[in-house]
Design a protein around this motif. Structure first.
Motif, PDB file in Angstrom:
ATOM      1  N   SER A   9      15.423 -85.263 -20.976  1.00 44.31           N
ATOM      2  CA  SER A   9      15.481 -85.056 -19.520  1.00 44.31           C
ATOM      3  C   SER A   9      16.015 -83.679 -19.187  1.00 44.31           C
ATOM      4  O   SER A   9      15.603 -83.053 -18.204  1.00 44.31           O
ATOM      5  N   MET A  10      16.948 -83.157 -19.995  1.00 44.69           N
ATOM      6  CA  MET A  10      17.445 -81.798 -19.784  1.00 44.69           C
ATOM      7  C   MET A  10      16.323 -80.785 -20.007  1.00 44.69           C
ATOM      8  O   MET A  10      16.252 -79.759 -19.331  1.00 44.69           O
ATOM      9  N   THR A  11      15.416 -81.087 -20.938  1.00 42.00           N
ATOM     10  CA  THR A  11      14.322 -80.152 -21.233  1.00 42.00           C
ATOM     11  C   THR A  11      13.384 -80.006 -20.052  1.00 42.00           C
ATOM     12  O   THR A  11      12.964 -78.900 -19.706  1.00 42.00           O
ATOM     13  N   PHE A  12      13.115 -81.107 -19.378  1.00 37.14           N
ATOM     14  CA  PHE A  12      12.162 -81.042 -18.269  1.00 37.14           C
ATOM     15  C   PHE A  12      12.816 -80.544 -16.992  1.00 37.14           C
ATOM     16  O   PHE A  12      12.250 -79.737 -16.264  1.00 37.14           O
ATOM     17  N   SER A  13      14.010 -81.021 -16.695  1.00 37.65           N
ATOM     18  CA  SER A  13      14.633 -80.644 -15.416  1.00 37.65           C
ATOM     19  C   SER A  13      15.400 -79.339 -15.529  1.00 37.65           C
ATOM     20  O   SER A  13      15.356 -78.513 -14.634  1.00 37.65           O
ATOM     21  N   GLY A  14      16.118 -79.160 -16.634  1.00 37.50           N
ATOM     22  CA  GLY A  14      16.920 -77.952 -16.802  1.00 37.50           C
ATOM     23  C   GLY A  14      18.255 -78.016 -16.082  1.00 37.50           C
ATOM     24  O   GLY A  14      19.168 -77.291 -16.412  1.00 37.50           O
ATOM     25  N   ARG A  15      18.428 -78.885 -15.100  1.00 39.27           N
ATOM     26  CA  ARG A  15      19.670 -79.019 -14.356  1.00 39.27           C
ATOM     27  C   ARG A  15      20.032 -80.494 -14.289  1.00 39.27           C
ATOM     28  O   ARG A  15      19.611 -81.217 -13.379  1.00 39.27           O
ATOM     29  N   PRO A  50      26.195 -73.351 -17.577  1.00 40.20           N
ATOM     30  CA  PRO A  50      27.452 -73.108 -18.318  1.00 40.20           C
ATOM     31  C   PRO A  50      28.600 -73.992 -17.842  1.00 40.20           C
ATOM     32  O   PRO A  50      29.483 -74.335 -18.635  1.00 40.20           O
ATOM     33  N   GLU A  51      28.624 -74.361 -16.542  1.00 40.32           N
ATOM     34  CA  GLU A  51      29.698 -75.204 -16.048  1.00 40.32           C
ATOM     35  C   GLU A  51      29.690 -76.564 -16.727  1.00 40.32           C
ATOM     36  O   GLU A  51      30.752 -77.116 -17.052  1.00 40.32           O
ATOM     37  N   LEU A  52      28.493 -77.116 -16.956  1.00 43.18           N
ATOM     38  CA  LEU A  52      28.411 -78.415 -17.622  1.00 43.18           C
ATOM     39  C   LEU A  52      28.822 -78.310 -19.081  1.00 43.18           C
ATOM     40  O   LEU A  52      29.524 -79.186 -19.609  1.00 43.18           O
ATOM     41  N   ILE A  53      28.427 -77.244 -19.744  1.00 41.58           N
ATOM     42  CA  ILE A  53      28.848 -77.049 -21.133  1.00 41.58           C
ATOM     43  C   ILE A  53      30.368 -76.907 -21.219  1.00 41.58           C
ATOM     44  O   ILE A  53      31.014 -77.458 -22.111  1.00 41.58           O
ATOM     45  N   SER A 113      32.922 -70.641 -16.347  1.00 42.77           N
ATOM     46  CA  SER A 113      32.373 -71.818 -17.021  1.00 42.77           C
ATOM     47  C   SER A 113      33.466 -72.776 -17.481  1.00 42.77           C
ATOM     48  O   SER A 113      33.242 -73.985 -17.574  1.00 42.77           O
ATOM     49  N   VAL A 114      34.669 -72.255 -17.780  1.00 39.32           N
ATOM     50  CA  VAL A 114      35.788 -73.069 -18.258  1.00 39.32           C
ATOM     51  C   VAL A 114      36.972 -72.821 -17.325  1.00 39.32           C
ATOM     52  O   VAL A 114      37.237 -71.669 -16.960  1.00 39.32           O
ATOM     53  N   PRO A 115      37.698 -73.860 -16.910  1.00 34.74           N
ATOM     54  CA  PRO A 115      38.854 -73.658 -16.029  1.00 34.74           C
ATOM     55  C   PRO A 115      39.918 -72.782 -16.691  1.00 34.74           C
ATOM     56  O   PRO A 115      40.110 -72.809 -17.908  1.00 34.74           O
ATOM     57  N   CYS A 116      40.618 -72.029 -15.850  1.00 38.37           N
ATOM     58  CA  CYS A 116      41.647 -71.113 -16.369  1.00 38.37           C
ATOM     59  C   CYS A 116      42.823 -71.864 -16.971  1.00 38.37           C
ATOM     60  O   CYS A 116      43.399 -71.435 -17.970  1.00 38.37           O
TER      61      CYS A 116
END
Length: 430
Positions: A9-15, A50-53, A113-116
């Motif tokens: 699903s990530m491959t098709f939607s990307g988000r 990047p936020e999800l990663i 992308s990562v909290p401080c």
């Protein structure tokens, strides 16, 4: 199988949606760090945000390193597990070092992308287990990008070095602040500067309690923030007052150096009132605070009085003048301000009188030390007439009126000029 469906699903939607991310969290049970790194690399290749990663990394990193968890309960469980672990302390620290270095290597390169706060907890663990300097420098660089998002609790990293005498790692915070100030303006806005200045002042107030904190370290960190970044100097004044209270043996020149960091014009009325009665501050600093408060009150009175005359406020605004204050002061408030100004003037005069008395005492002590025969030149009086006489000494001409100071030599000279025989001086023991 469910995990493979999510990746498709990530491959098709990307988000991916938040629901899909939570399903991934619930479905995946990664116990091996190498498999985790491979999975994160696969997710990056799918074009995931990047936020999800970053959220995936922060979620699963607490399973290996409870120190990275924001919850105190998880941290307590992690410490208990370490104490009950059959492994040696050295083996446990080596494993932690491997985990930290691996997590730093898989962090997304994007800024937010990562909290401080997570990065600060990761840096604290990295300092504790003594990771390689390259990984530590990478963490410090990433933290400096978003230092304005840090909290005071996470910034208070203990000092794990044996050569450092303070409890907190002040040098580390100074490096982070300098890195932040050296960023490009695209990464560093004015609002971010004000947040960092407030954070540094709060940090200094906590670090100042340590009796081993050197004055040079305190001044270096406080002076690293530009003056325009502080909208008010109340936090800095609180930190300096705390430092002086915890270090009563600070010399007078060092106290003056600390007080030079404060702009008395940027103190609130409450802080100015506290500083005016603070015996830990030098007298000159107290006088500057009093003068600044007097200037503020005079300016406010002039401003309010400029709109109370014949010209209306609306006319002044239409003519390009300044905007009026929110409201005009009442007669009672004006009287209260005038009484306060009078009190401030009396305090200033009292302090000036004390300074003059102290200066006079110092001059008298110096005169006693020099002795009574310390004149540069001694000159004889030169007479002009019987009423006004002047003589010249080493510092200039001094005039006397109404009398002439006579010495035996001068008296004999005057009698010879008048034709009289000088009397013989007799020896006397008186």
């Amino acid at each position: 199988m469910k995990k493979q469906t999510l990746q498709d699903s990530m491959t098709f939607s990307g988000r991916p949606t938040q629901f899909e991310a939570e399903c991934w969290f619930d479905d995946a049970c990664i116990l091996d760090m190498d498999y985790f790194v491979k999975t994160v690399a696969d997710i990056k290749s799918k074009g995931v945000r990047p936020e999800l990663i970053g959220s995936i990394i922060t979620h699963y990193s607490s399973k290996w390193l409870p120190d990275l968890s924001a919850s105190d309960d998880e941290l307590g469980k992690g410490l208990t597990a370490i104490e009950e672990s059959p492994e040696s302390v050295t083996a446990s620290w080596m494993k932690k070092r491997f985990f930290v270095e691996t997590l730093v290597g898989v962090l997304p390169p994007e800024k937010d992308s990562v909290p401080c706060n997570f990065l600060l907890r990761l840096l604290r663990t990295a300092c504790m287990v003594n990771v390689e300097p390259t990984y530590r420098a990478e963490l410090e660089k990433r933290i400096s990008w978003q230092l304005d998002q840090a909290s005071l609790k996470e910034l208070m990293i203990p000092s794990f070095s044996h050569t450092c005498g303070t409890l907190l790692d002040v040098e580390l915070v100074l490096r982070l602040v300098n890195r932040f100030l050296n960023l490009d303006e695209t990464f560093r806005s004015g609002a971010a500067m004000m947040k960092v200045a407030k954070l540094v002042d709060s940090y200094l107030a906590e670090a100042a309690v340590d009796s081993n904190l050197e004055l040079s370290e305190f001044i270096a960190l406080a002076g690293a923030i530009p003056a325009h970044a502080r909208s008010t100097d109340d936090g800095l004044y609180r930190a300096i007052d705390t430092y002086l209270k915890a270090h009563p043996g600070v010399s007078k020149p060092d106290r003056k150096s600390l007080c030079r960091l404060i702009d008395s014009r940027k103190l609130s009325p409450e802080a100015s009132f506290h500083a005016a009665s603070n015996d830990r501050l030098p007298v000159r600093a107290v006088i500057q605070v009093l003068f600044s408060e007097q200037a503020k009150i005079n300016k406010q009175i002039d401003w309010s009085g400029s709109f109370s005359g014949m010209r209306s406020p609306s006319t002044g605004i239409a003519g390009g003048g300044l905007e009026p204050p929110a409201r005009c002061l009442s007669k009672r408030e004006m009287n209260a301000q005038q009484l306060e100004i009078k009190k401030l003037k009396e305090d200033v005069l009292r302090l000036q009188s004390q300074c003059m008395n102290m200066q006079g005492q110092i001059e008298r002590l110096l005169e006693k030390k020099r002795g009574i025969f310390s004149w540069k030149k001694i000159g004889l009086p030169s007479f002009k007439n019987n009423n006004t006489n002047k003589f010249v000494d080493g510092e200039g001409e001094v005039e006397f009126s109404g009398f002439v100071r006579r010495t035996p030599a001068v008296d004999m000279k005057n009698r010879v000029v008048k034709g009289k025989t000088p009397l013989r001086w007799r020896k006397s023991l008186s």
